[in-house]
Scaffold this active site. Structure first.
Site, PDB file in Angstrom:
ATOM      1  N   THR C  14       0.826  -1.210   0.000  1.00 30.69           N
ATOM      2  CA  THR C  14       0.000   0.000   0.000  1.00 30.69           C
ATOM      3  C   THR C  14       0.857   1.255   0.000  1.00 30.69           C
ATOM      4  O   THR C  14       2.060   1.197   0.241  1.00 30.69           O
ATOM      5  CB  THR C  14      -0.883   0.020   1.266  1.00 30.69           C
ATOM      6  OG1 THR C  14      -0.041   0.009   2.425  1.00 30.69           O
ATOM      7  CG2 THR C  14      -1.803  -1.190   1.304  1.00 30.69           C
ATOM      8  N   ASP C  15       0.209   2.410  -0.266  1.00 29.09           N
ATOM      9  CA  ASP C  15       0.913   3.684  -0.147  1.00 29.09           C
ATOM     10  C   ASP C  15       0.083   4.663   0.662  1.00 29.09           C
ATOM     11  O   ASP C  15      -1.003   4.324   1.145  1.00 29.09           O
ATOM     12  CB  ASP C  15       1.312   4.223  -1.530  1.00 29.09           C
ATOM     13  CG  ASP C  15       0.135   4.702  -2.361  1.00 29.09           C
ATOM     14  OD1 ASP C  15      -0.947   4.977  -1.816  1.00 29.09           O
ATOM     15  OD2 ASP C  15       0.307   4.809  -3.590  1.00 29.09           O
ATOM     16  N   ALA C  16       0.594   5.861   0.821  1.00 32.10           N
ATOM     17  CA  ALA C  16      -0.044   6.846   1.693  1.00 32.10           C
ATOM     18  C   ALA C  16      -1.406   7.304   1.168  1.00 32.10           C
ATOM     19  O   ALA C  16      -2.140   7.991   1.877  1.00 32.10           O
ATOM     20  CB  ALA C  16       0.879   8.047   1.902  1.00 32.10           C
ATOM     21  N   GLY C  17      -1.764   6.928  -0.046  1.00 29.48           N
ATOM     22  CA  GLY C  17      -3.115   7.168  -0.540  1.00 29.48           C
ATOM     23  C   GLY C  17      -4.111   6.177   0.052  1.00 29.48           C
ATOM     24  O   GLY C  17      -5.313   6.272  -0.192  1.00 29.48           O
ATOM     25  N   GLY C  18      -3.590   5.187   0.796  1.00 30.98           N
ATOM     26  CA  GLY C  18      -4.454   4.181   1.416  1.00 30.98           C
ATOM     27  C   GLY C  18      -4.767   3.016   0.486  1.00 30.98           C
ATOM     28  O   GLY C  18      -5.549   2.126   0.828  1.00 30.98           O
TER      29      GLY C  18
END
Lengths: 138, 138, 138, 138
Positions: C14-18
């Site tokens: 995952t990334d900080a965009g969720g």
């Protein structure tokens, strides 16, 4: 007894040395911790929605003994060593699963001791592990 | 004085917690070690072609103090702590580079002590670090 | 019918965009291709030792329709679309496996058309796919 | 003229084929897009806090021509090709920076055409790109 989770080695895991890149064992350990929690009925996404908290790693000690290679199957373990109010310590191993000789003892590739703390996801500040979660862990 | 290397945080480095995924600090530490070696005139690809050997990590101790986030710039350090015949111990830190306040002391995000051993790339067996390499390091 | 392989989404994906970071679908597609080859008796590490050749990706077309999130289970497919002398074209999909409603049609998250070429591993030059390999594929 | 961003190849980027793993070019392209946006005064974390929106990739076409290896330095470009109300199309290349012969034309390693859409970060639904953002892009 330790929780066990199989991890297959793909191209993405290897590096130009022909072996698994050292940081990737932290991914494998995290997968095994997630599946160990799931096996206890603990889903991290759901937990976050319910409590606003997440686990974060605060300490890791790693030993790398032997390399893994493309197509290897590892068995990655997770065993709860210590439970505190705000943190857990988990001992983990990555073992080579010799598919040709399933009765032979598995070779230890790497091992780690990982401490995870419970934090509020918004502020990232340490907090007490919810008591229902502690009950599920014990 | 420690060698310093800047590392910018991109989407690839973060996770759904909104922070840098814990395994990625091992990537950042490896980048800084590589650049520290390069600053001493040591290219790892070239070294392998000349000597048949590569460095592999044998031990890592990591502490995670504060999270880094998207767009942050980190300063990652590398400092040689100990030199053995077949291994080196390097102390590394990841610090937040506050671009708005460059004169403020930098906040420590994580630190690690990394031991790397010299191995024959074909057999992955430990070997003595080539003496010319040791001279470049001292 | 397409080959299917399950892929669980972990923090690493995952990334900080969720959501799952876009490059990681290429990892998932590669895992499914590897397992599809393995299901046909083709081990890539073994193949390389026997023939000196490896597959490399030469073209990829990707469409991202909906995001995947932490804890999701995807079903990743691989289906051989075209076989040439020196390359294969494989169509792949990542579908959301709704574990609560296994009888519902699966939602398509992303799809790709991937062309892989056979190259000599030492020179990285294109070469004809070994005929025994082509037989196993057909 | 295209925006250019240097990318050094580290161990983390390579795979057991001795070359850069194909998915990692999507990381390099994302870094170059982020730095291109930053060069125009657009910070993605800040933009999200101000507008609630983020960019997500909706389509990618990739061609892989030649491999990159450990220690190589790439120049990664980003050039805006098309601007729509809800999406941008960016053409990107990864070129080998021959540090020994800086006046030679750079060899093209891979190229991509990437379409990114603007979405509401909470719902992941497509939305119009904020007009101030469009002005900064033109």
């Amino acid at each position: 007894m330790a929780f066990e989770w199989p991890v297959r080695i793909y191209w993405e895991d290897t590096d130009a040395g022909g072996i698994v890149f050292y940081a990737n064992y932290l991914k494998f350990f995290e997968r095994a911790r997630t599946e160990w929690l799931r096996s206890l009925g603990i889903g991290q996404q759901q937990l976050r929605e319910q409590t606003g908290g997440i686990f974060v790693v605060t300490d890791a000690r790693l030993r790398y003994l032997r390399p893994a290679r493309l197509d290897d199957e590892l068995i990655v373990t997770a065993q709860l060593q210590e439970t505190g109010r705000a943190s857990l310590t988990i001992v983990q191993q990555a073992l080579l699963n010799n598919e040709q000789a399933p009765n032979q003892p598995r070779v230890l590739l790497s091992e780690g001791t990982i401490r995870i703390g419970w934090v509020d996801a918004a502020s990232m500040r340490p907090a007490r592990i919810p008591s229902t979660l502690l009950e599920q862990l014990s």
